[in-house]
Design an enzyme around this catalytic site. Structure first.
Site, PDB file in Angstrom:
ATOM      1  CD  GLU A  10      -3.069  -0.576   2.345  1.00 51.93           C
ATOM      2  OE1 GLU A  10      -2.628  -0.034   3.373  1.00 51.93           O
ATOM      3  OE2 GLU A  10      -4.216  -1.038   2.262  1.00 51.93           O
ATOM      4  NE  ARG A  25     -18.536   1.045  17.080  1.00 55.61           N
ATOM      5  CZ  ARG A  25     -17.584   1.943  17.278  1.00 55.61           C
ATOM      6  NH1 ARG A  25     -17.880   3.106  17.835  1.00 55.61           N
ATOM      7  NH2 ARG A  25     -16.331   1.721  16.941  1.00 55.61           N
TER       8      ARG A  25
END
Lengths: 162, 496
Positions: B202, B294
């Protein structure tokens, strides 16, 4: 009369006398500070310190000055607690947990900073390190054993100092 | 539209109390859980109905789905608020509630499932054209191919074990000539640690910031954002200081990140509150990291700057209400900061601490919010998370908010246990933090500056005076409970 206190393990010598009215005059390292208790509510106080009101707290050995939290001990109590044996806070369990691994065995020579025991507490691993050079005399708990907080884990004979 | 009469809070501590406060305001009864060990903690009696879950591991108490569903049925609750952590992102819990006819104050199960899996969530984002950290995640592990991919991504790159975690099998490579050697050693380490040497490559972001956007959607297809939170100040990959707005964003970049977050909500037909986390690079590029389906620990700072009660909105959405405002009416006003107070010792590698909180403290400022799961006299044990409280302040601008937080922390000593309070104050006073240069490596980079400052003579004098003027000792009461009593043991002088 000169007195002694340990602030964060540093010995501080001071003396204090009653000043005018309900004032206290504290002398430390040759410098004098004036203070007065204005308010007290349990562990909390407002102290007029050098002319300014400051909120502070104290409970047991813990003192908070607002910006700082510190540990304050009577040197006598400290000596009593420590005893004369090999007990050393640095090599006791910081909290309840489980002994995961011994990194040394009885008879090993160790150097300050060396990892001695790995324990698990609060789902994290902590390595108990040697606070000084010496020889391992005894390891109190086996791998896998549960231990309480602030108990001695290992007994070390300190190397003679030069 | 539904109208809840009674809601079970499937959580504990500060978040359970925080949710119960909103339910009270909405005239909805709250059912609160606690364990034998938590009898003395304030959440145990904060709601309208208290249920003792007994003792035992979490799997038998707060995480026991079957048991919680039974409680819902027995006490005829209309809905469950899961808080954060615990069962808040567990699809099996959502499904069990659905089968029992109890509403979950949370997202649809499908969203929870797809966002809960990092791979799936990234695939969804890629399809929707959401920026992801450039990288190679393929199965072909040929060394030359990986090197070519690294060049394509651009150096520095990060080689990471696919099965990894904890920094094992991880290498930062600055230039092409170092790649092959780093790859081999990462693979060796990965094989030893995980028995699998598959790696991914990455782009390595040298100075990342963690910026997240609060989103909230109703069941009528309205998708809102509530602006961003900057959460770059972290230790051990956990946030400790959060603020809104982020000092790093231009208005243009802010708008672009928030619009991207709303696009994600739309793509997923999201419902309820959620947080889209991004990594922001120095050049202004930002990449999707993950979405939390959440309420977030740091949600209060969003409440402070927008004036909205997010828990209230969650409840209204769960009742099926169409939210009566427009995106353009949600404004980010002033500046809010939250700090997390942990029972830990930052000067000893953040080792958790335990003990009795003798005094929590009390604010002497206007409008300071302390969300705490503990009150004076409570014991902090190793059984639960070491985060004991969150302190939240709001002011007109960032400088003023930082100053206010510093003062607010002075009023909350959490006396009796070692906490990160003094450490938080050192962060707030650090020049680089004051300038808003907050990267996720802040705490590591400035570790030397964040150590304890030596005490001045004045500090020592004040400490000694405090010691003399407040004398306390532990006294056993008849019940055998240790209480702290204060009495005067000054020798040499009296106080009149």
């Amino acid at each position: 009369m000169e007195k002694e206190l340990l602030i964060n393990d540093e010995t501080i010598r001071y003396s204090w006398v009653r000043g005018e009215g309900d004032q206290v005059e504290l002398t430390i390292e040759g410098q004098t500070f004036k203070g007065r208790l204005l308010e007290r509510e349990g562990a909390r106080a407002v102290i007029e310190f050098e002319g300014k009101n400051i909120q502070t707290w104290k409970s047991g050995n813990h003192v908070s000055l607002g910006d700082f939290s510190l540990k304050l001990e009577n040197p006598r109590d400290k000596r009593k607690k420590k005893g004369s044996g090999g007990a050393n806070n640095e090599m006791s369990s910081p909290m309840p947990g489980k002994i995961l691994k011994h990194l040394v065995k009885v008879g090993d020579s160790i150097v300050a900073g060396q990892g001695l025991i790995v324990m698990e507490a609060m789902k994290m691993e902590h390595t108990i390190k040697a606070a000084f050079d010496g020889t391992v005399l005894k390891i109190m708990y086996q791998e896998g054993e549960l231990v309480g907080g602030d108990v001695d884990l290992i007994d070390i004979e300190k190397s003679a100092e030069d | 539209m539904k109208s809840f009469k009674r809601v079970l809070i499937a959580n504990r501590g500060e978040i359970a109390i925080r949710v119960a406060k909103t339910l009270r305001e909405l005239d909805i009864e709250s059912v609160m859980l606690f364990t034998e060990e938590e009898k003395d903690l304030p959440h145990s009696s904060f709601g309208d109905i208290s249920i003792n879950l007994g003792s035992g591991p979490l799997s038998e108490t707060y995480l026991n789905i079957e048991r919680l569903v039974k409680i819902c049925q027995k006490f005829k609750v209309d809905a469950v608020h899961p808080g954060y952590g615990f069962l808040s992102e567990r699809a099996p819990f959502a499904k069990a509630l659905q089968e029992a006819g109890v509403e979950l104050i949370g997202p649809p199960t499908a969203a929870m499932e797809s966002m809960g899996d990092k791979k799936t969530s990234k695939e969804i984002m890629e399809k929707a054209g959401i920026p992801l950290i450039p990288g190679y995640h393929g199965d072909n592990q040929d060394g030359d191919l990986l090197a070519k991919e690294a060049v394509k991504i651009g150096f520095p790159v990060l080689i990471k074990a696919s099965a990894g975690g904890g920094g094992k099998g991880m290498r930062i490579v600055e230039q092409e000539s170092d790649f092959s050697e780093a790859l081999n050693s990462a693979k060796r380490e990965a094989m030893n640690a995980f028995g699998d040497d598959k790696v991914l490559v990455e782009k390595y972001i040298t100075d990342p910031r963690h910026i997240e956007v609060q989103v909230l959607s109703d069941t009528h297809g309205q998708h809102f954002h509530f602006w961003e939170r900057e959460c770059s100040i972290q230790r051990r990959y956990q946030k400790i200081v959060e603020e809104s707005p982020s000092p790093a964003l231009t208005q243009e970049l802010r708008q672009s990140m928030c619009d991207t977050a709303v696009k994600i909500s739309e793509t997923m037909n999201y419902v309820g509150a959620g947080t889209v986390e991004f990594i922001l690079d120095k050049d202004g590029s930002f990449y999707f990291l993950e979405m939390n389906t959440r309420l977030q620990v740091e949600h209060p700072i969003t409440e402070m700057v927008t004036g909205h009660d997010l828990v209230q909105l969650q409840v209204r959405v769960a009742q099926g209400e169409k939210l009566p405002f427009k995106q353009s009416e949600i404004l980010q006003n002033g500046h809010a900061i939250e700090v997390r107070i942990y029972a830990e010792n930052p000067d000893k590698d953040f080792m958790p601490s335990i003990g009795t909180i003798d005094v929590v403290g009390e604010s002497r400022l206007l409008g300071v919010r302390l969300d705490s799961g503990y009150k004076s006299g409570n014991e902090v044990t190793t059984s639960f998370d070491p985060m004991i409280a969150k302190l939240i302040v709001w002011s007109t601008d960032r400088t003023q908010a930082i100053r206010k937080m510093d003062k607010a922390l002075s009023d909350y000593p959490f006396l009796g246990i070692t906490t990160n309070r003094d450490y938080l104050k050192r962060i707030l006073k650090h020049d680089v933090f004051l300038k808003g240069v907050t990267f996720t490596h802040f705490v590591k980079t400035y570790a030397d500056d964040l150590g304890p400052r030596p005490l001045s003579l004045e500090d020592k004098a004040l400490a000694i005076m405090t010691n003399g003027l407040i004398s306390t000792r532990k006294k056993e009461t008849r019940e055998g409970v240790a209480v702290t009593t204060a009495w005067d043991q000054l020798s040499g002088f009296r106080l009149n």
